[in-house]
Every structure is written in C-alpha cells, then in structure tokens.
Design a protein around this motif. Sequence first.
Motif, mmCIF file in Angstrom:
data_model
loop_
_atom_site.group_PDB
_atom_site.id
_atom_site.type_symbol
_atom_site.label_atom_id
_atom_site.label_comp_id
_atom_site.label_asym_id
_atom_site.label_seq_id
_atom_site.Cartn_x
_atom_site.Cartn_y
_atom_site.Cartn_z
ATOM 1 N N CYS A 212 0.816 -1.215 0.000
ATOM 2 C CA CYS A 212 0.000 0.000 0.000
ATOM 3 C C CYS A 212 0.853 1.270 0.000
ATOM 4 O O CYS A 212 0.368 2.342 -0.343
ATOM 5 N N GLU A 224 -6.352 2.369 -1.249
ATOM 6 C CA GLU A 224 -6.012 0.985 -0.923
ATOM 7 C C GLU A 224 -5.643 0.851 0.552
ATOM 8 O O GLU A 224 -5.978 -0.139 1.209
ATOM 9 N N THR A 234 -8.363 -4.945 -0.926
ATOM 10 C CA THR A 234 -7.882 -3.859 -1.770
ATOM 11 C C THR A 234 -8.370 -4.093 -3.196
ATOM 12 O O THR A 234 -8.601 -5.230 -3.609
ATOM 13 N N LYS A 235 -8.520 -3.022 -3.941
ATOM 14 C CA LYS A 235 -9.091 -3.135 -5.287
ATOM 15 C C LYS A 235 -8.092 -3.649 -6.313
ATOM 16 O O LYS A 235 -8.464 -4.369 -7.240
#
Length: 393
Positions: A212, A224, A234-235
């Motif tokens: 991150c 994130e 997280t995406k």
Amino acid sequence: MSKIYNVLWIDDEHDDDALLPFIVQAEAEGIRLEGYGSFKEGFYALELNINNYDVILLDALFFEDETSETPNPAGLGSAIQRINELRSKKTFPFFVLSGQTHFTDVTNPILEAFKIRCYNKKNPEDVKELLINIKIEADSQIVSQIKHENQLLFDVLKEYPNEVRDTFITFFRNHKEGNNQFDDQLYFTQLRIILEHLFRKANAIGLLHDDCVQKGNNQVNLTESFLFLSGFDTKHLNVNCEVTHFPKLIAQNVKNIIHTTGAASHTSNVDVTQNIDVQAYRNEIISPYLLYSLAFQLMDVLIWFDSYSKKNSDVTTNKSYWKSFNKDAHGNKIETEAIVNIATNGWGTVEINKRTKKVSIHRDAITQNGLSLGDKISFIVKDNSLAQNITKI
C-alpha cells in the motif's frame, strides 16, 4: 490536563549544574526550558520549529555561535532585533534573566532602549515572578491558546513532522479569527499529506501492508490503505487483512476525507478541480466549514490512531494478519473457504468476508464435485450469493 509552556532559552550556562534548581522549578510550573548556548544555535532552532515555542528567555550575555570563546556584548540587542523581525511569522513574548550585576543592578543602555526589565537569576523572588509572567504572557498569545485548548491533539502531533502541527494551527487560527479565506486545493492537499503520514506510521509497525505504501515511486495509495485497514479487500493490490483495524466511525471519517479532498488515489496527484462533487458544492456554498469539518474529523483519526498503534505495536504479530488473494481472468476474487454446512436438501454453505456473509453451493455442484462437510474449495461469487467455478482443494 495541565498546560505546558515551551520556552526557548538562550544562555551560555544553560547546562550548568548551578541552574538545575531553576530548571526543576520551571518544570514544576509546567514550563519546559529548551536551552541553547549561543545566538546562532538558539535562533536556528527557533526558526526551524517556530510554532513549538511560546516564549523566549534570554540571558543578558551569551555567545554569538558555538565556536565563540567570549560572550558577545551586543548579543542581547541582536536577539531582540531578530525577535522583532520574526513578528511577520509569529509574535514572541521575551524575557531577560541574568546574574550579572551590571544588568540587574545598574541601568543598561540596551535594556533601557527597549524598556525591558532584567530578572535576577540569583534572587528567588525575581525567579518566581519571572515564571508567573512567562505563563501570563504566553496565555495571551493565540498560538499558545490553540495548543493549550487542544493539548491532547498537539501531544499526538509531536510524533509528526512540524508542518503537520503548523497546518492545524492555521486551521484553528482561521476558525478563531473568523477568517473565511481558504484554498480548497492547498488545504485538501495538506489533509491528504497528513493522512499519508499516518499510513506510513501504520506501515512501520506492520498494521498496513507494504504494497500500500511501497509501489508506484514509493507513494502511499490512500484508497487501498483505507480499504486494507478497514478490513476490506484492496481493489488492485490483491491483499487484505484478517483483522479490521479501523472501527466503523474511524473508517467512515477516513473514507470521507479521501473522497472529498480529491479524486486521485495518491497524495501527489490531488486535483480538486476533477472532484465534481466539490465543484458543484462550491457553486452553491462558499464557506470554510467543509474544510473545517474534514480537519476536525482528521484530528479524531490521529488521536485514535496514536492510542491504537501503541496498543498494537508488535510488527511480527501485525504482519501475520496480512493475506493475499487471486483473481480470475475477469477480475473476480477467487475465494478459498471450507464448507460449513450441507443441508438435508443437499445445498451447501460457505462463509466469506470474515464469516459475515453466507454463500450457497448448489446441490448439483455438491454432487458433481463429491463435496462433504469441511472440504475446502476455491470459488468465485458474482452478483448473487451463489458459489460458482468451484474447485475442490
């Protein structure tokens, strides 16, 4: 909570054992003396961290710099002149304390020119009066008032760069003085940078995953980071955390700050002109209150995190909660869980999202894959709550 006063003290004998009783007496009054032996050292420290100090205390004689062998007779006048020059940045009350009789017992031209009293460090009553007056003068200064009224916050901010404290002092000053002039672009960016500092601290003790903060030129991905600490997937980084660090209220505050202050994920790319919500809002409402509300939310986040991080500082333990996951070719998360129930009608159940969501397994999939209670499977979940693309592990 008792008030704390930070005093910049320039005295070539500040670390002399003979002055230890004075230092102890000052500390008993909540006055912290930060001593420097020369003009150069003292004013360098002052200008480097100008909002840290409430009052300046000067000896009548002190060295010009750390290489000087004798005190500079003109040093006091130079110091007073420099204090006056700093008024454009901050006004400082200042006092003179000396044990030299030609300052305490005889009229001195420098003191007379500036109409300044010299307190006698050898006179207990003078010292007592000095400490009282230091607090009185500091209490009249708006920056000191702000720090005392918000001492819990400013104690936390000692662990952050000086500019973080200065940003909040600016917010409080504008609020107290009714200054409605503000710049969304400038201050939204500052709020995001402060949040970035918090996320870096979280990463340093293992609360926040390295990915991150250490990808993309070492930038902090705010979105994130928020998702990871809030217990969500997280995406784009394919990592999550078994433990939800942010409680719901803190998570909501952080989400609101990130969403409102800019559309970009990283702090270096803030452009509020791309934030349509803020643009539309500004077309209707011109006020500082949106900015203030975000700043106050961030203050709560910082205070909460300071307490939480101290209670959860074991790096190894924190990192043990980091998890990775995979996605299929279409971007669907591949879940891996054990079957927790098979009903009498043949349908199975698994639990995802830290056992907060139940997902059904069609009875045909149970039969076709030869599944039993307790078997671990990989699968995806699309729009409904039905496991698909099941593979027995």
